[in-house]
Design a protein around this motif. Structure first.
Motif, PDB file in Angstrom:
ATOM      1  N   LEU A  34       0.834  -1.196   0.000  1.00  0.00           N
ATOM      2  CA  LEU A  34       0.000   0.000   0.000  1.00  0.00           C
ATOM      3  C   LEU A  34       0.873   1.252   0.000  1.00  0.00           C
ATOM      4  CD1 LEU A  34      -3.024   0.557   0.007  1.00  0.00           C
ATOM      5  CD2 LEU A  34      -2.941   0.739   2.487  1.00  0.00           C
ATOM      6  N   ARG A  35       1.953   1.245   0.777  1.00  0.00           N
ATOM      7  CA  ARG A  35       2.894   2.371   0.772  1.00  0.00           C
ATOM      8  C   ARG A  35       3.467   2.594  -0.630  1.00  0.00           C
ATOM      9  NH1 ARG A  35       6.855   2.480   6.026  1.00  0.00           N
ATOM     10  NH2 ARG A  35       5.383   1.789   7.611  1.00  0.00           N
ATOM     11  N   ASP A  36       3.906   1.495  -1.254  1.00  0.00           N
ATOM     12  CA  ASP A  36       4.511   1.602  -2.579  1.00  0.00           C
ATOM     13  C   ASP A  36       3.497   2.098  -3.603  1.00  0.00           C
ATOM     14  OD1 ASP A  36       6.834   0.649  -1.466  1.00  0.00           O
ATOM     15  OD2 ASP A  36       6.521  -1.417  -2.125  1.00  0.00           O
ATOM     16  N   SER A  37       2.260   1.612  -3.497  1.00  0.00           N
ATOM     17  CA  SER A  37       1.227   2.037  -4.438  1.00  0.00           C
ATOM     18  C   SER A  37       0.985   3.538  -4.341  1.00  0.00           C
ATOM     19  CB  SER A  37      -0.075   1.269  -4.159  1.00  0.00           C
ATOM     20  OG  SER A  37      -1.109   1.689  -5.011  1.00  0.00           O
ATOM     21  N   PHE A  38       0.877   4.050  -3.126  1.00  0.00           N
ATOM     22  CA  PHE A  38       0.642   5.487  -2.941  1.00  0.00           C
ATOM     23  C   PHE A  38       1.875   6.301  -3.336  1.00  0.00           C
ATOM     24  CE2 PHE A  38      -3.210   4.262  -1.169  1.00  0.00           C
ATOM     25  CZ  PHE A  38      -3.963   5.358  -0.789  1.00  0.00           C
ATOM     26  N   ALA A  39       3.064   5.802  -3.031  1.00  0.00           N
ATOM     27  CA  ALA A  39       4.284   6.532  -3.388  1.00  0.00           C
ATOM     28  C   ALA A  39       4.445   6.608  -4.901  1.00  0.00           C
ATOM     29  CB  ALA A  39       5.499   5.863  -2.755  1.00  0.00           C
ATOM     30  N   SER A  59       0.298  12.314 -11.324  1.00  0.00           N
ATOM     31  CA  SER A  59       0.229  12.716  -9.925  1.00  0.00           C
ATOM     32  C   SER A  59      -0.689  13.915  -9.717  1.00  0.00           C
ATOM     33  CB  SER A  59       1.639  13.042  -9.419  1.00  0.00           C
ATOM     34  OG  SER A  59       1.613  13.613  -8.137  1.00  0.00           O
ATOM     35  N   LEU A  60      -0.542  14.927 -10.573  1.00  0.00           N
ATOM     36  CA  LEU A  60      -1.329  16.152 -10.390  1.00  0.00           C
ATOM     37  C   LEU A  60      -2.830  15.913 -10.565  1.00  0.00           C
ATOM     38  CD1 LEU A  60      -1.400  19.123  -9.786  1.00  0.00           C
ATOM     39  CD2 LEU A  60      -0.893  19.594 -12.182  1.00  0.00           C
ATOM     40  N   PRO A  61      -3.293  15.333 -11.685  1.00  0.00           N
ATOM     41  CA  PRO A  61      -4.736  15.082 -11.797  1.00  0.00           C
ATOM     42  C   PRO A  61      -5.242  14.116 -10.736  1.00  0.00           C
ATOM     43  CG  PRO A  61      -3.533  14.092 -13.636  1.00  0.00           C
ATOM     44  CD  PRO A  61      -2.585  14.987 -12.936  1.00  0.00           C
ATOM     45  N   LEU A  62      -4.398  13.149 -10.366  1.00  0.00           N
ATOM     46  CA  LEU A  62      -4.828  12.200  -9.338  1.00  0.00           C
ATOM     47  C   LEU A  62      -5.029  12.898  -7.997  1.00  0.00           C
ATOM     48  CD1 LEU A  62      -5.365   9.229  -8.622  1.00  0.00           C
ATOM     49  CD2 LEU A  62      -2.943   9.000  -8.084  1.00  0.00           C
ATOM     50  N   ASN A  63      -4.132  13.822  -7.649  1.00  0.00           N
ATOM     51  CA  ASN A  63      -4.283  14.563  -6.394  1.00  0.00           C
ATOM     52  C   ASN A  63      -5.526  15.446  -6.408  1.00  0.00           C
ATOM     53  OD1 ASN A  63      -1.968  14.540  -4.171  1.00  0.00           O
ATOM     54  ND2 ASN A  63      -1.026  14.082  -6.151  1.00  0.00           N
ATOM     55  N   ILE A  64      -5.833  16.031  -7.571  1.00  0.00           N
ATOM     56  CA  ILE A  64      -7.033  16.857  -7.671  1.00  0.00           C
ATOM     57  C   ILE A  64      -8.289  16.011  -7.456  1.00  0.00           C
ATOM     58  CG2 ILE A  64      -8.399  18.255  -9.268  1.00  0.00           C
ATOM     59  CD1 ILE A  64      -5.739  19.157 -10.529  1.00  0.00           C
ATOM     60  N   ILE A  65      -8.310  14.825  -8.075  1.00  0.00           N
ATOM     61  CA  ILE A  65      -9.471  13.939  -7.929  1.00  0.00           C
ATOM     62  C   ILE A  65      -9.560  13.395  -6.510  1.00  0.00           C
ATOM     63  CG2 ILE A  65     -10.490  11.768  -8.723  1.00  0.00           C
ATOM     64  CD1 ILE A  65      -9.147  12.307 -11.440  1.00  0.00           C
ATOM     65  N   ALA A  66      -8.392  13.079  -5.925  1.00  0.00           N
ATOM     66  CA  ALA A  66      -8.376  12.433  -4.610  1.00  0.00           C
ATOM     67  C   ALA A  66      -8.567  13.407  -3.451  1.00  0.00           C
ATOM     68  CB  ALA A  66      -7.065  11.668  -4.417  1.00  0.00           C
ATOM     69  N   SER A  67      -8.427  14.709  -3.681  1.00  0.00           N
ATOM     70  CA  SER A  67      -8.510  15.682  -2.586  1.00  0.00           C
ATOM     71  C   SER A  67      -9.806  15.572  -1.781  1.00  0.00           C
ATOM     72  CB  SER A  67      -8.338  17.102  -3.122  1.00  0.00           C
ATOM     73  OG  SER A  67      -7.010  17.328  -3.484  1.00  0.00           O
ATOM     74  N   PRO A  68     -10.985  15.512  -2.430  1.00  0.00           N
ATOM     75  CA  PRO A  68     -12.217  15.369  -1.619  1.00  0.00           C
ATOM     76  C   PRO A  68     -12.231  14.092  -0.791  1.00  0.00           C
ATOM     77  CG  PRO A  68     -12.734  16.017  -3.880  1.00  0.00           C
ATOM     78  CD  PRO A  68     -11.292  15.654  -3.866  1.00  0.00           C
ATOM     79  N   LEU A  69     -11.731  12.995  -1.372  1.00  0.00           N
ATOM     80  CA  LEU A  69     -11.709  11.735  -0.628  1.00  0.00           C
ATOM     81  C   LEU A  69     -10.786  11.841   0.581  1.00  0.00           C
ATOM     82  CD1 LEU A  69     -11.527   9.142  -3.553  1.00  0.00           C
ATOM     83  CD2 LEU A  69     -13.473   9.568  -2.047  1.00  0.00           C
ATOM     84  N   ALA A 117      -8.253   2.286  -4.743  1.00  0.00           N
ATOM     85  CA  ALA A 117      -8.480   1.907  -6.146  1.00  0.00           C
ATOM     86  C   ALA A 117      -7.938   2.961  -7.101  1.00  0.00           C
ATOM     87  CB  ALA A 117      -9.969   1.694  -6.383  1.00  0.00           C
ATOM     88  N   LEU A 118      -8.059   4.237  -6.746  1.00  0.00           N
ATOM     89  CA  LEU A 118      -7.521   5.315  -7.584  1.00  0.00           C
ATOM     90  C   LEU A 118      -6.004   5.189  -7.730  1.00  0.00           C
ATOM     91  CD1 LEU A 118      -9.404   8.610  -6.613  1.00  0.00           C
ATOM     92  CD2 LEU A 118      -9.187   7.605  -8.900  1.00  0.00           C
ATOM     93  N   ALA A 119      -5.322   4.950  -6.605  1.00  0.00           N
ATOM     94  CA  ALA A 119      -3.867   4.816  -6.643  1.00  0.00           C
ATOM     95  C   ALA A 119      -3.453   3.611  -7.487  1.00  0.00           C
ATOM     96  CB  ALA A 119      -3.310   4.691  -5.226  1.00  0.00           C
ATOM     97  N   GLU A 120      -4.133   2.492  -7.306  1.00  0.00           N
ATOM     98  CA  GLU A 120      -3.792   1.294  -8.062  1.00  0.00           C
ATOM     99  C   GLU A 120      -4.088   1.472  -9.546  1.00  0.00           C
ATOM    100  OE1 GLU A 120      -6.046  -1.675  -6.050  1.00  0.00           O
ATOM    101  OE2 GLU A 120      -4.537  -1.985  -4.454  1.00  0.00           O
ATOM    102  N   PHE A 121      -5.187   2.158  -9.873  1.00  0.00           N
ATOM    103  CA  PHE A 121      -5.523   2.410 -11.272  1.00  0.00           C
ATOM    104  C   PHE A 121      -4.465   3.305 -11.926  1.00  0.00           C
ATOM    105  CE2 PHE A 121      -7.552   5.335 -14.334  1.00  0.00           C
ATOM    106  CZ  PHE A 121      -7.900   4.415 -15.312  1.00  0.00           C
ATOM    107  N   ALA A 122      -4.048   4.348 -11.219  1.00  0.00           N
ATOM    108  CA  ALA A 122      -3.033   5.256 -11.774  1.00  0.00           C
ATOM    109  C   ALA A 122      -1.718   4.531 -12.031  1.00  0.00           C
ATOM    110  CB  ALA A 122      -2.817   6.430 -10.832  1.00  0.00           C
ATOM    111  N   ASN A 123      -1.378   3.577 -11.156  1.00  0.00           N
ATOM    112  CA  ASN A 123      -0.122   2.846 -11.320  1.00  0.00           C
ATOM    113  C   ASN A 123      -0.153   1.875 -12.496  1.00  0.00           C
ATOM    114  OD1 ASN A 123       1.187   4.066  -9.142  1.00  0.00           O
ATOM    115  ND2 ASN A 123       0.321   2.632  -7.677  1.00  0.00           N
ATOM    116  N   GLN A 124      -1.349   1.512 -12.951  1.00  0.00           N
ATOM    117  CA  GLN A 124      -1.462   0.594 -14.078  1.00  0.00           C
ATOM    118  C   GLN A 124      -1.486   1.310 -15.423  1.00  0.00           C
ATOM    119  OE1 GLN A 124      -4.993  -1.659 -13.219  1.00  0.00           O
ATOM    120  NE2 GLN A 124      -4.065  -2.770 -11.508  1.00  0.00           N
TER     121      GLN A 124
END
Length: 782
Positions: free
Chosen positions: A271-276, A434-444, A482-489
């Motif tokens: 999980l750490r690696d996925s988020f990093a 990273s940037l679009p993912l952070n924008i999407i993930a901010s509310p979560l 799921a967002l982090a894992e999707f971005a990594n794929q």
């Protein structure tokens, strides 16, 4: 002194600490001080003579002179506070030997026990006594010691240990190793920054306090410290268990880490690696958001009380929270700024956010100047600076968006822009998403952080109720994972730009400050963006296009060689999972490698498929050559099969080829020929160098190959085992490289008599050949 003078002194102090990273220095009072820090007083004198005439509203000449002296004193203070082993430090038991020493260590647990990637338990101990033992476990002599020691233990002991506890550990004391490969983790440096110069592989533990031993060690100070550590640990465990009960172990660990930080919670490493990798590592670090939330809640709850009472209660809650997080640098920075806000509210004054940030950083660096090189502290300060100076400007640009949406874009963008130069310098990798993912993930992340705080407060009183509130966060938490894992794929999810030089980092931040201080450049931000891209891309591209190198990496299991010829990259060797994660991938990322043109596994077994699978997940392999071998993995291990590895490489567009025996394979500018499979003999030509890789069970095992080895050999590469004189006379190497162990004395004597240069990877670290430098160690081992 006015505000400008105070700001200048704080900046001078920080600059003096930063200049300790300059390698060129002189000895002052027995300490090595950088030449830049020595020059600061001269700069202060010049500034005092010139600046007041040009900048009439700025600091006076006295302030300039004082700033130069403060910078020099900061460098001296850094050297004074730099951890060094005392004469009675536990590491002194090792003496000059590199071999582990059998000891029994008595001490107190100083940090919460945590799990390692290798499935062990790690903790830090403050020892007060050691007893050396012989091979049979008999005690030889006891000695009082000081310092700290890094300890690893079996994971089964996790539930019995807590901070502040007296513990006896029997095991092997060893000296930590520095990084032996470029881009590798410097374990020795990491521990030294924390005041530890020895490690201990524990085999057995006992608890002397239950036996009534060492009562004299329980001084009032030690007793108070241990009780406080134990109390904070119990509170932390109560929160973590309550949230895990409502969410499950994996989501629960994430929610707890978003409140307390990953330093206080064992977050699963995948999980750490996925988020990093996705650029969401900051989500697992407690920082300013949590501190702001806590202050807001406390001020709301105490608004009916007198201002002083409200300040005391709020400050007490803030101190408790900082203690629960384990005093992480990012939380400490946010905590000091929080105290400034509370104090200003109590006194009825306005707060200057920039001055508060500068004051917080200065105070923390006065307490611990070593934090100037702590990556978490650096990223926290830079991200906060970006939020203060860039986010408001970006928000104005986005005034066409709804007022609730614009900050969700501006805040991640500002933090990304201000931290990316440092990330490129340290890691050499950037996530394009990273940037679009952070924008999407901010509310979560906002919802989860709020809910985590509420769950913790309720769970401390009623664990079941806290678990129920945590359960409400299950869907947002799963969505974030799921967002982090999707971005990594996604294709190109981790782009390796290569590490940039300190001079590039300084130039980038200098340009940032120029744009910030000159509002006229705000509308021409694209010009600055183009210049920044050029500062990174032009030197990196030039280095790649001119690179020609062959590197033998210092691996822990199997030998590995990396061939780089401009944009083409090849690998030769077998690969374990550990070497893939901690040696090969970090090196390739540091070099800016995003694909592998060809790879050869000359003896592919089930013991190596996991390593190649991990590597091929991160970097596509265009052509993979292999020759099957046999190895029995550990009983508990279930590595991918060779067929699964082949399918993964093919799914990413790679081709699979069996390595033909005694046939030349042309790989761009390199030519490879497998001379023999058992014993393994591989001959390859790179540029004008002819390499021979040998691996056999013994010299007799290699002897039948002699007739097939009687050709010119530039470089002999083998594991360091005994090679008889007949084989060496047949091969006649001009250079020799031994990987996993020092060569046999007879082999070393023969090479010395022939004046054949010998490099031992296990002692020198990674060895690299380039046309300009020849063979040299690129990561020297102390």
């Amino acid at each position: 002194m006015n505000t400008a003078g105070g700001v200048m002194l704080c900046l001078a102090y920080g600059l003096g600490l930063l200049l300790t990273g300059v390698p060129v220095g002189v000895s002052v009072l027995g300490w090595e001080v950088s030449a830049g820090a020595i020059a600061l007083p001269i700069g202060g004198l010049l500034g005092g003579a010139i600046a007041p005439r040009v900048w009439r509203t700025g600091p006076s000449a006295k302030v300039w002179i004082a700033a130069g002296l403060v910078g020099l004193l900061a460098a001296l203070y850094f050297q004074m506070r730099l951890p060094r082993p005392a004469p009675d430090d536990v590491s002194e038991l090792l003496g000059d030997t590199a071999k582990p020493v059998s000891v029994v260590v008595h001490g107190f647990i100083d940090m919460p026990p945590r799990q390692t990637r290798s499935g062990k338990l790690q903790l830090e101990i403050e020892p007060f006594q050691t007893v050396q033992t012989d091979g049979d476990g008999k005690q030889i002599r006891a000695a009082a010691v000081s310092g700290r020691v890094y300890v690893t233990l079996p994971l089964s002991l996790q539930g019995d240990l807590y901070p502040g506890q007296m513990l006896t550990v029997q095991g092997a004391l060893y000296r930590p190793k520095p990084a032996s490969n470029p881009g590798g983790f410097d374990f020795q440096k990491y521990l030294a920054q924390r005041g530890m110069f020895a490690g201990l592989i524990g085999k057995a533990v006992s608890f002397p306090a239950t036996e009534g031993r060492f009562r004299e060690q329980w001084t009032w100070r030690r007793s108070l410290s241990s009780r406080l550590q134990h109390a904070l640990w119990q509170v932390r465990q109560r929160i973590v268990r309550s949230q895990a009960a409502g969410l499950g172990e994996r989501p629960g660990a994430l929610v707890s880490a978003m409140l307390l930080g990953k330093g206080a919670v064992d977050v699963p490493f995948d999980l750490r690696d996925s988020f990093a990798n996705a650029g969401l590592a900051h989500a697992l670090a407690a920082s300013g958001f949590q501190v702001s939330l806590l202050i807001g809640i406390m001020l709301s709850l105490t608004r009916s009380l007198p201002s002083r009472a409200s300040f005391v209660l709020s400050a007490g809650a803030l101190l408790t929270y900082i203690g629960l997080t384990g005093l992480e640098p990012s939380v400490a920075r946010a905590g000091v700024m929080g105290f400034a806000v509370l104090l200003a509210i109590t006194l009825g004054r306005k707060v200057n956010p920039l001055n508060s940030l500068l004051l917080a950083a200065t105070v923390l660096l006065l307490v611990n100047p070593i934090w100037i090189w702590n990556l978490g502290f650096q990223l926290s300060v830079l991200a906060t600076l970006g939020l203060l100076v860039t986010a408001p400007v970006v928000t104005k640009w986005l005034d066409w968006l709804p007022s609730a949406i614009a900050p969700l874009v501006a805040v991640p963008l500002a933090a990304f822009v201000w931290t990316i130069p440092l990330q490129l310098h340290v890691f050499g990798v950037v996530s394009p998403y990273s940037l679009p993912l952070n924008i999407i993930a901010s509310p979560l992340m906002t919802v989860i952080s709020l809910g985590s705080g509420m769950s913790a407060l309720v769970g401390l009183a009623i664990p079941a109720a806290g678990s129920a509130i945590a359960w409400l966060l299950l869907w947002p938490t799963q969505a974030l994972i799921a967002l982090a894992e999707f971005a990594n794929q996604l294709p190109g999810s981790a782009f390796a730009a290569g590490t940039i030089l300190p001079s590039q980092v300084v130039a980038l931040y200098g340009l940032y400050l120029l744009v910030w201080r000159l509002p006229g450049l705000h509308r021409r931000w694209w010009v600055a963006a183009v210049v920044c891209l050029g500062l990174v891309a032009i030197p990196s591209g030039s280095a790649v296009l001119s690179r020609q190198a062959v590197t033998v990496l210092a691996t822990s299991d199997e030998p590995m060689l990396v061939v780089q010829n401009r944009t083409r990259v090849g690998l030769i060797g077998n690969l374990s999972l550990r070497d893939a994660q901690f040696t090969v991938l970090p090196f390739l990322r540091q070099q800016g490698v995003n694909r592998i043109n060809w790879a050869i596994a000359p003896d592919l077994t089930d013991c190596h498929t996991e390593g190649w699978t991990q590597l091929s997940r991160q970097l596509p392999i265009q052509t993979f050559y292999f020759s099957a071998g046999f190895c029995q993995p550990p009983n508990q291990a279930k590595p991918p099969t060779q067929q699964q590895l082949i399918q993964q490489i093919q799914q990413r567009g790679g081709r699979i080829q069996s390595l033909p025996l005694d046939q030349a394979v042309q790989l761009g500018d390199a030519t490879v020929r497998a001379v023999s499979a058992d014993p393994l003999a591989l001959r390859f030509q790179i540029s004008d160098q002819i390499w021979l890789f040998l691996r056999g069970k013994s010299a007799d095992h290699l002897r039948p190959l002699l007739p097939r080895l009687a050709t010119l050999t530039s470089v002999l590469w083998w594991d360091g085992g005994f090679l008889d004189e007949q084989l060496l006379r047949t091969v006649k190497p001009r250079w020799a490289i031994a990987t996993r162990r020092p060569p046999a004395p007879e082999t070393e004597d023969w090479l010395s008599a022939q004046q054949t240069p010998l490099h031992v990877v296990d002692q020198q670290g990674a060895i690299q050949w380039t046309p300009k430098t020849g063979f040299r160690a690129i990561a020297p081992v102390d």
